[in-house]
Design a protein around this motif. Structure first.
Motif, PDB file in Angstrom:
ATOM      1  N   THR A 142       0.881  -1.165   0.000  1.00  0.00           N
ATOM      2  CA  THR A 142       0.000   0.000   0.000  1.00  0.00           C
ATOM      3  C   THR A 142       0.916   1.212   0.000  1.00  0.00           C
ATOM      4  N   ARG A 143       0.345   2.395  -0.057  1.00  0.00           N
ATOM      5  CA  ARG A 143       1.189   3.606   0.015  1.00  0.00           C
ATOM      6  C   ARG A 143       1.965   3.649   1.330  1.00  0.00           C
ATOM      7  N   LEU A 144       1.397   3.066   2.370  1.00  0.00           N
ATOM      8  CA  LEU A 144       2.075   3.113   3.665  1.00  0.00           C
ATOM      9  C   LEU A 144       3.322   2.222   3.656  1.00  0.00           C
ATOM     10  N   THR A 145       3.149   0.962   3.251  1.00  0.00           N
ATOM     11  CA  THR A 145       4.326   0.077   3.277  1.00  0.00           C
ATOM     12  C   THR A 145       5.335   0.526   2.224  1.00  0.00           C
ATOM     13  N   HIS A 146       4.854   1.073   1.108  1.00  0.00           N
ATOM     14  CA  HIS A 146       5.771   1.650   0.115  1.00  0.00           C
ATOM     15  C   HIS A 146       6.609   2.748   0.759  1.00  0.00           C
ATOM     16  N   SER A 147       5.968   3.647   1.490  1.00  0.00           N
ATOM     17  CA  SER A 147       6.692   4.768   2.104  1.00  0.00           C
ATOM     18  C   SER A 147       7.720   4.265   3.117  1.00  0.00           C
ATOM     19  N   ALA A 189       6.888  11.280   4.011  1.00  0.00           N
ATOM     20  CA  ALA A 189       5.882  12.284   3.609  1.00  0.00           C
ATOM     21  C   ALA A 189       5.676  12.354   2.098  1.00  0.00           C
ATOM     22  N   HIS A 190       6.545  11.702   1.319  1.00  0.00           N
ATOM     23  CA  HIS A 190       6.565  12.017  -0.113  1.00  0.00           C
ATOM     24  C   HIS A 190       5.260  11.674  -0.832  1.00  0.00           C
ATOM     25  N   ASP A 191       4.482  10.732  -0.314  1.00  0.00           N
ATOM     26  CA  ASP A 191       3.237  10.344  -1.002  1.00  0.00           C
ATOM     27  C   ASP A 191       1.978  10.767  -0.246  1.00  0.00           C
ATOM     28  N   LEU A 192       2.112  11.658   0.723  1.00  0.00           N
ATOM     29  CA  LEU A 192       0.936  12.035   1.529  1.00  0.00           C
ATOM     30  C   LEU A 192      -0.197  12.611   0.682  1.00  0.00           C
ATOM     31  N   ALA A 204      15.416   6.674  -3.956  1.00  0.00           N
ATOM     32  CA  ALA A 204      14.972   5.552  -3.116  1.00  0.00           C
ATOM     33  C   ALA A 204      13.523   5.189  -3.456  1.00  0.00           C
ATOM     34  N   ASP A 205      12.720   6.172  -3.801  1.00  0.00           N
ATOM     35  CA  ASP A 205      11.329   5.940  -4.216  1.00  0.00           C
ATOM     36  C   ASP A 205      11.313   4.983  -5.420  1.00  0.00           C
ATOM     37  N   GLU A 206      12.140   5.267  -6.413  1.00  0.00           N
ATOM     38  CA  GLU A 206      12.198   4.416  -7.613  1.00  0.00           C
ATOM     39  C   GLU A 206      12.711   3.024  -7.299  1.00  0.00           C
TER      40      GLU A 206
HETATM   41 MG    MG Z   1       6.387   6.973  -3.923  1.00  0.00          MG
END
Ligand code: MG
Length: 405
Positions: free
Chosen positions: A93-98, A125-128, A219-221
């Motif tokens: 999810t966006r959470l575990t991704h973050s 915070a990058h995907d909030l 790191a996101d990628e």
């Molecule tokens: Mg991201």
């Protein structure tokens, strides 16, 4: 959402001298051993609203903690990365991704003697600002907002931390440090940059953000390329055999098999993925060290004036790009993902149109019937804040005739 800001507070951003560098400045004891070109919180360009220094932690630690305690952060648990939340419990999810982004970014930052607290704050915070239903939701909302300034998840993440969180007595938002906000705003059009003042300046002047922000971005990628392969395989939408065409995968899959000849299934996938992540992290550290040696920045100001310094080697960058292309072709465009994306777009558009046609359907905090110009943006804020399941429920409440209200 009333404006609760106090006029009596100054913005630190206008008082650079108040936060001038000093070796014994408040918070420096939490940041020992950092490189001179790291972001040091005692030299932060400050918060929008002045606050007393934190006790027992640095300014960037305080930012990280505020993010973890925010409502928007908890919503990430029920927002889509690629697979919609109800499709399975084990998908990212966006959470575990973050969290995975933060893990990778911290590893890189520690090796380069950069500020781990800042890199963690930016990563978490990058995907909030992401909408429900991942990129499909964002594209739909952007289309809905075409005549009202558009919708961009980066800018929305900034709106969340600057305006939308309602946690503190003295200000709206989380009142984060300049360096954290700068890292959240990964990209931005020139038009938006002009409206963002100091924060938008770098996009107009062609300057770089801190190395910590550059790390969080890559790191996101690294995180999504790898976990999307893992989730893609878990879902059955892609098969291990297809990945043979991807050099990065094939090299490490063979290495895992050489070490464990009997290995198969989930264990093989994980042994391969962990090798890829490790290779990408080590390459990123090594190439960035070479770039730092070549450009020899002595301060964060030098970093801002240099070209991007956090980078993969050419060879590994090409390998990572090939993996990304594979995922684009085989996973993100898979017909089953497209069906869900299509449905998600209809939900977002349906909600937006219904609220625009009759703003009285909105919760009172989002109604601005006396000011039609701001109404579309408030609707976008409302929809962007929804989790996947909340959006589906709201859609049913509006469009399905039942006893659900
Ligand atoms: Mg991201």
């Amino acid at each position: 959402m009333s404006d609760t800001r106090s006029d009596t507070l100054d913005t630190l951003g206008n008082k650079a001298d108040a936060t001038a560098p000093s070796s014994d400045a408040a918070g420096s004891e939490f940041e020992t051993g950092l490189a001179p070109y790291a972001a040091h919180s005692p030299q932060s360009r400050g918060r929008r609203f002045a606050e007393a220094p934190p006790a027992a932690r640095s300014e960037f630690q305080r930012d990280r903690d505020r993010i973890v305690h925010s409502t928007a952060f908890r919503r990430l648990e029920y927002k889509t990365q690629v697979f919609v939340n109800h499709e399975g419990d084990l998908f990212r999810t966006r959470l575990t991704h973050s969290l995975e982004v933060a893990q990778i970014a911290r590893s890189v930052a520690r090796n380069l003697r950069l500020n781990e607290d800042l890199v963690e704050a930016i990563s978490l915070a990058h995907d909030l600002g992401h909408t429900p239903f991942g990129h499909a939701g964002q594209d739909a909302l952007n289309e809905c907002m075409r005549d009202h300034g558009g919708f961009e998840h980066n800018l929305q993440s900034l709106a969340v931390v600057d305006e939308l969180e309602e946690h503190y007595g003295a200000f709206n938002g989380l009142n984060l440090c300049f360096e954290t906000r700068e890292g959240i705003l990964k990209h931005c059009s020139r038009e938006h940059a002009r409206q963002l003042g100091e924060l938008g300046e770098r996009f107009l002047l062609g300057r770089q953000p801190s190395l910590e922000a550059q790390i969080a971005n890559i790191a996101d990628e690294i995180a999504y390329n790898n976990h999307d392969v893992d989730d893609g395989l878990r879902s059955g939408l892609i098969a291990i055999g297809q990945l043979a065409e991807v050099e990065l995968w094939q090299t490490h899959c063979e290495a895992a098999r050489a070490e464990y000849p009997q290995i198969d299934g989930r264990r093989l996938v994980h042994e391969t993925v962990r090798r890829i992540i490790n290779t990408l992290i080590v390459d990123l550290i090594d190439q960035t060290r070479r770039n730092l040696a070549e450009h020899a920045p002595k301060s964060l100001d030098d970093v801002r004036a240099a070209p991007p310094l956090v980078a993969h080697s050419e060879r590994v960058a090409a390998q990572a790009a090939a993996l990304k292309r594979f995922l684009y072709r085989n996973l993100y465009r898979h017909y089953r993902v497209m069906r869900m994306a299509n449905k998600a777009q209809r939900v977002v558009k349906g909600l937006f149109d219904a609220f625009s046609d009759d703003p009285r359907l909105l919760p009172p905090a989002y109604q601005k019937t006396h000011d039609p110009a701001t109404q579309p943006r408030l609707i976008a804020h409302y929809i962007a804040g929804m989790t996947d399941r909340y959006a589906l429920k709201e859609y049913r409440r509006l469009f399905v005739v039942s006893d659900e209200v």
